[in-house]
Each structure stands twice: as C-alpha cells, then as structure tokens.
Motif scaffolding. Structure first.
Motif, PDB file in Angstrom:
ATOM      1  N   GLY A   3     -38.210  68.913  11.435  1.00 42.11           N
ATOM      2  CA  GLY A   3     -39.024  68.211  10.298  1.00 42.11           C
ATOM      3  C   GLY A   3     -39.431  66.608  10.869  1.00 42.11           C
ATOM      4  N   GLU A   4     -38.739  65.987  11.671  1.00 39.23           N
ATOM      5  CA  GLU A   4     -38.982  64.774  12.121  1.00 39.23           C
ATOM      6  C   GLU A   4     -39.554  64.914  13.330  1.00 39.23           C
ATOM      7  OE1 GLU A   4     -35.365  62.533  12.702  1.00 39.23           O
ATOM      8  OE2 GLU A   4     -34.526  63.037  10.708  1.00 39.23           O
ATOM      9  N   PRO A  16     -27.462  59.980  17.893  1.00 36.40           N
ATOM     10  CA  PRO A  16     -27.100  59.376  16.535  1.00 36.40           C
ATOM     11  C   PRO A  16     -27.946  57.917  16.333  1.00 36.40           C
ATOM     12  CG  PRO A  16     -25.223  60.130  17.694  1.00 36.40           C
ATOM     13  CD  PRO A  16     -26.280  60.277  18.531  1.00 36.40           C
ATOM     14  N   LEU A  17     -28.032  57.148  17.492  1.00 34.69           N
ATOM     15  CA  LEU A  17     -28.452  56.058  17.530  1.00 34.69           C
ATOM     16  C   LEU A  17     -29.947  55.943  16.965  1.00 34.69           C
ATOM     17  CD1 LEU A  17     -26.980  54.678  20.593  1.00 34.69           C
ATOM     18  CD2 LEU A  17     -26.057  54.513  18.262  1.00 34.69           C
ATOM     19  N   ASP A  18     -30.542  57.070  17.008  1.00 34.46           N
ATOM     20  CA  ASP A  18     -32.066  57.015  16.479  1.00 34.46           C
ATOM     21  C   ASP A  18     -31.977  57.584  14.742  1.00 34.46           C
ATOM     22  OD1 ASP A  18     -32.881  56.893  18.942  1.00 34.46           O
ATOM     23  OD2 ASP A  18     -32.999  58.958  19.392  1.00 34.46           O
ATOM     24  N   SER A  19     -31.123  57.696  14.358  1.00 28.74           N
ATOM     25  CA  SER A  19     -30.636  57.876  12.935  1.00 28.74           C
ATOM     26  C   SER A  19     -30.284  56.787  11.869  1.00 28.74           C
ATOM     27  CB  SER A  19     -29.680  58.779  12.974  1.00 28.74           C
ATOM     28  OG  SER A  19     -29.273  59.310  11.430  1.00 28.74           O
ATOM     29  N   ASP A  20     -31.049  56.662  10.794  1.00 25.38           N
ATOM     30  CA  ASP A  20     -30.722  55.938   9.788  1.00 25.38           C
ATOM     31  C   ASP A  20     -29.390  55.993   9.275  1.00 25.38           C
ATOM     32  OD1 ASP A  20     -33.024  54.183  10.125  1.00 25.38           O
ATOM     33  OD2 ASP A  20     -34.197  55.464   8.481  1.00 25.38           O
ATOM     34  N   GLY A  21     -28.986  57.174   9.134  1.00 22.16           N
ATOM     35  CA  GLY A  21     -27.959  57.617   8.528  1.00 22.16           C
ATOM     36  C   GLY A  21     -26.612  57.124   9.379  1.00 22.16           C
ATOM     37  N   TRP A  22     -26.809  57.277  10.681  1.00 18.18           N
ATOM     38  CA  TRP A  22     -25.710  56.583  11.377  1.00 18.18           C
ATOM     39  C   TRP A  22     -25.495  55.101  11.243  1.00 18.18           C
ATOM     40  CZ3 TRP A  22     -21.530  56.958  14.165  1.00 18.18           C
ATOM     41  CH2 TRP A  22     -21.173  55.738  15.052  1.00 18.18           C
ATOM     42  N   TYR A  23     -26.643  54.433  11.310  1.00 22.09           N
ATOM     43  CA  TYR A  23     -26.518  52.841  11.042  1.00 22.09           C
ATOM     44  C   TYR A  23     -25.974  52.614   9.462  1.00 22.09           C
ATOM     45  CZ  TYR A  23     -28.445  52.024  15.306  1.00 22.09           C
ATOM     46  OH  TYR A  23     -28.697  51.947  16.499  1.00 22.09           O
ATOM     47  N   ALA A  24     -26.318  53.403   8.668  1.00 17.62           N
ATOM     48  CA  ALA A  24     -25.607  53.397   7.047  1.00 17.62           C
ATOM     49  C   ALA A  24     -24.170  53.557   7.180  1.00 17.62           C
ATOM     50  CB  ALA A  24     -26.428  54.148   6.288  1.00 17.62           C
ATOM     51  N   ALA A  25     -23.698  54.671   7.987  1.00 18.02           N
ATOM     52  CA  ALA A  25     -22.420  54.915   7.902  1.00 18.02           C
ATOM     53  C   ALA A  25     -21.611  53.986   8.764  1.00 18.02           C
ATOM     54  CB  ALA A  25     -22.202  56.244   8.665  1.00 18.02           C
ATOM     55  N   ARG A  26     -22.334  53.470   9.885  1.00 19.59           N
ATOM     56  CA  ARG A  26     -21.680  52.370  10.501  1.00 19.59           C
ATOM     57  C   ARG A  26     -21.268  51.046   9.969  1.00 19.59           C
ATOM     58  NH1 ARG A  26     -24.257  49.237  15.526  1.00 19.59           N
ATOM     59  NH2 ARG A  26     -25.192  48.497  13.346  1.00 19.59           N
ATOM     60  N   ALA A  50     -17.234  55.969  11.333  1.00 17.79           N
ATOM     61  CA  ALA A  50     -18.452  56.341  10.684  1.00 17.79           C
ATOM     62  C   ALA A  50     -18.733  57.659  11.679  1.00 17.79           C
ATOM     63  CB  ALA A  50     -19.483  55.360  11.228  1.00 17.79           C
ATOM     64  N   ASP A  51     -19.484  58.695  10.828  1.00 18.57           N
ATOM     65  CA  ASP A  51     -19.797  59.982  11.219  1.00 18.57           C
ATOM     66  C   ASP A  51     -21.240  60.567  10.653  1.00 18.57           C
ATOM     67  OD1 ASP A  51     -19.408  62.413  12.618  1.00 18.57           O
ATOM     68  OD2 ASP A  51     -17.806  62.875  11.382  1.00 18.57           O
ATOM     69  N   LEU A  52     -21.614  61.310  11.276  1.00 16.47           N
ATOM     70  CA  LEU A  52     -22.849  62.192  10.809  1.00 16.47           C
ATOM     71  C   LEU A  52     -22.457  63.499  10.702  1.00 16.47           C
ATOM     72  CD1 LEU A  52     -25.717  60.983  13.367  1.00 16.47           C
ATOM     73  CD2 LEU A  52     -25.321  60.255  10.964  1.00 16.47           C
ATOM     74  N   ASN A  53     -22.973  64.168   9.477  1.00 16.94           N
ATOM     75  CA  ASN A  53     -22.895  65.634   9.479  1.00 16.94           C
ATOM     76  C   ASN A  53     -24.032  66.466  10.351  1.00 16.94           C
ATOM     77  OD1 ASN A  53     -25.251  65.641   7.817  1.00 16.94           O
ATOM     78  ND2 ASN A  53     -24.025  66.114   5.890  1.00 16.94           N
ATOM     79  N   ALA A  54     -24.067  67.707  10.186  1.00 14.95           N
ATOM     80  CA  ALA A  54     -24.992  68.392  11.078  1.00 14.95           C
ATOM     81  C   ALA A  54     -26.261  68.075  10.503  1.00 14.95           C
ATOM     82  CB  ALA A  54     -24.547  69.987  10.751  1.00 14.95           C
ATOM     83  N   PHE A  55     -26.766  67.736   9.363  1.00 17.15           N
ATOM     84  CA  PHE A  55     -28.014  67.550   8.894  1.00 17.15           C
ATOM     85  C   PHE A  55     -28.187  65.914   9.142  1.00 17.15           C
ATOM     86  CE2 PHE A  55     -26.023  70.579   6.303  1.00 17.15           C
ATOM     87  CZ  PHE A  55     -27.026  71.793   6.472  1.00 17.15           C
ATOM     88  N   GLY A  56     -27.506  65.233   9.811  1.00 19.92           N
ATOM     89  CA  GLY A  56     -28.090  63.898  10.307  1.00 19.92           C
ATOM     90  C   GLY A  56     -27.653  62.739   9.082  1.00 19.92           C
ATOM     91  N   HIS A  57     -26.924  63.208   7.969  1.00 23.29           N
ATOM     92  CA  HIS A  57     -26.477  62.299   7.019  1.00 23.29           C
ATOM     93  C   HIS A  57     -25.228  61.423   7.318  1.00 23.29           C
ATOM     94  CE1 HIS A  57     -28.638  65.617   4.323  1.00 23.29           C
ATOM     95  NE2 HIS A  57     -29.486  64.686   4.716  1.00 23.29           N
TER      96      HIS A  57
END
Length: 106
Positions: A3-4, A16-26, A50-57
């Motif tokens: 969807g992205e 993960p560096l392309d993900s807002d979720g990664w920066y929020a977690a970090r 910091a981590d991401l789940n399979a959905f990028g959250h």
C-alpha cells in the motif's frame, strides 16, 4: 510495505530507515534510556532496544528484568504518579518534532 508507494523500488530494497515507525520507536527508546540512566537503572535493562513488527509499526523492546528491577521501576512510577508529575511540554514538543523531521525521508 504493501500500500505504500515504492517509487520505482521493489520490496527487497525497503529499509527500516524509510519508516516513521522506526524513528518513533528509536526516539521513544532513547527517551526511556535517558530516564533509566537518571534513575540509575541503565544496567538493569540490557535488552532495551527499538524494533519494528512485520507491519512496520515501531515497538520498544524492554526485555526481561529481575524482580528487584521490576519492583524498583514500579516504585519510581508510583512516586511519579503521586507527585503529579506528567510529561513536560518540552518532552512532548521534542518527540513530535523528531518524528516530523524524519517524515520527509524516503
């Protein structure tokens, strides 16, 4: 991520560096680490990351801690709640600013 827009890239080049979720977690992990350092608990959370789940959250992994560490953390939270201290406005503004600055990254 499904969807992205990939802008000419396939899913194999996603980072993960392309993900807002990664920066929020970090950023949340960094804030928690700083608070744990101030409380003298930095060595008691060796699995904090910091981590991401399979959905990028974004997720913050606290890991396993000893019962003594859990009791100490619970006491710190009780004291904070009893004193009425909430999040500082500067902390809230800093968190939203750091997330916003990474939204433009692709």
């Amino acid at each position: 991520m499904p969807g992205e827009p990939t802008y000419g890239r396939d899913a194999a080049t996603w980072s993960p560096l392309d993900s807002d979720g990664w920066y929020a977690a970090r950023n949340a992990t960094t804030a928690l680490r700083d608070a744990l350092v101030r409380a003298g608990l930095q060595k008691d959370f060796p699995y904090l990351r910091a981590d991401l789940n399979a959905f990028g959250h974004g997720l913050v992994e606290l890991g396993r801690v000893s019962p003594d560490t859990a009791e100490r953390l619970a006491e710190l939270l009780r004291l904070a709640l009893a004193s009425g201290s909430g999040r500082d406005r500067s902390d809230c503004e800093h968190a939203s600013t750091t997330v916003e600055e990474h939204k433009g990254r692709t």
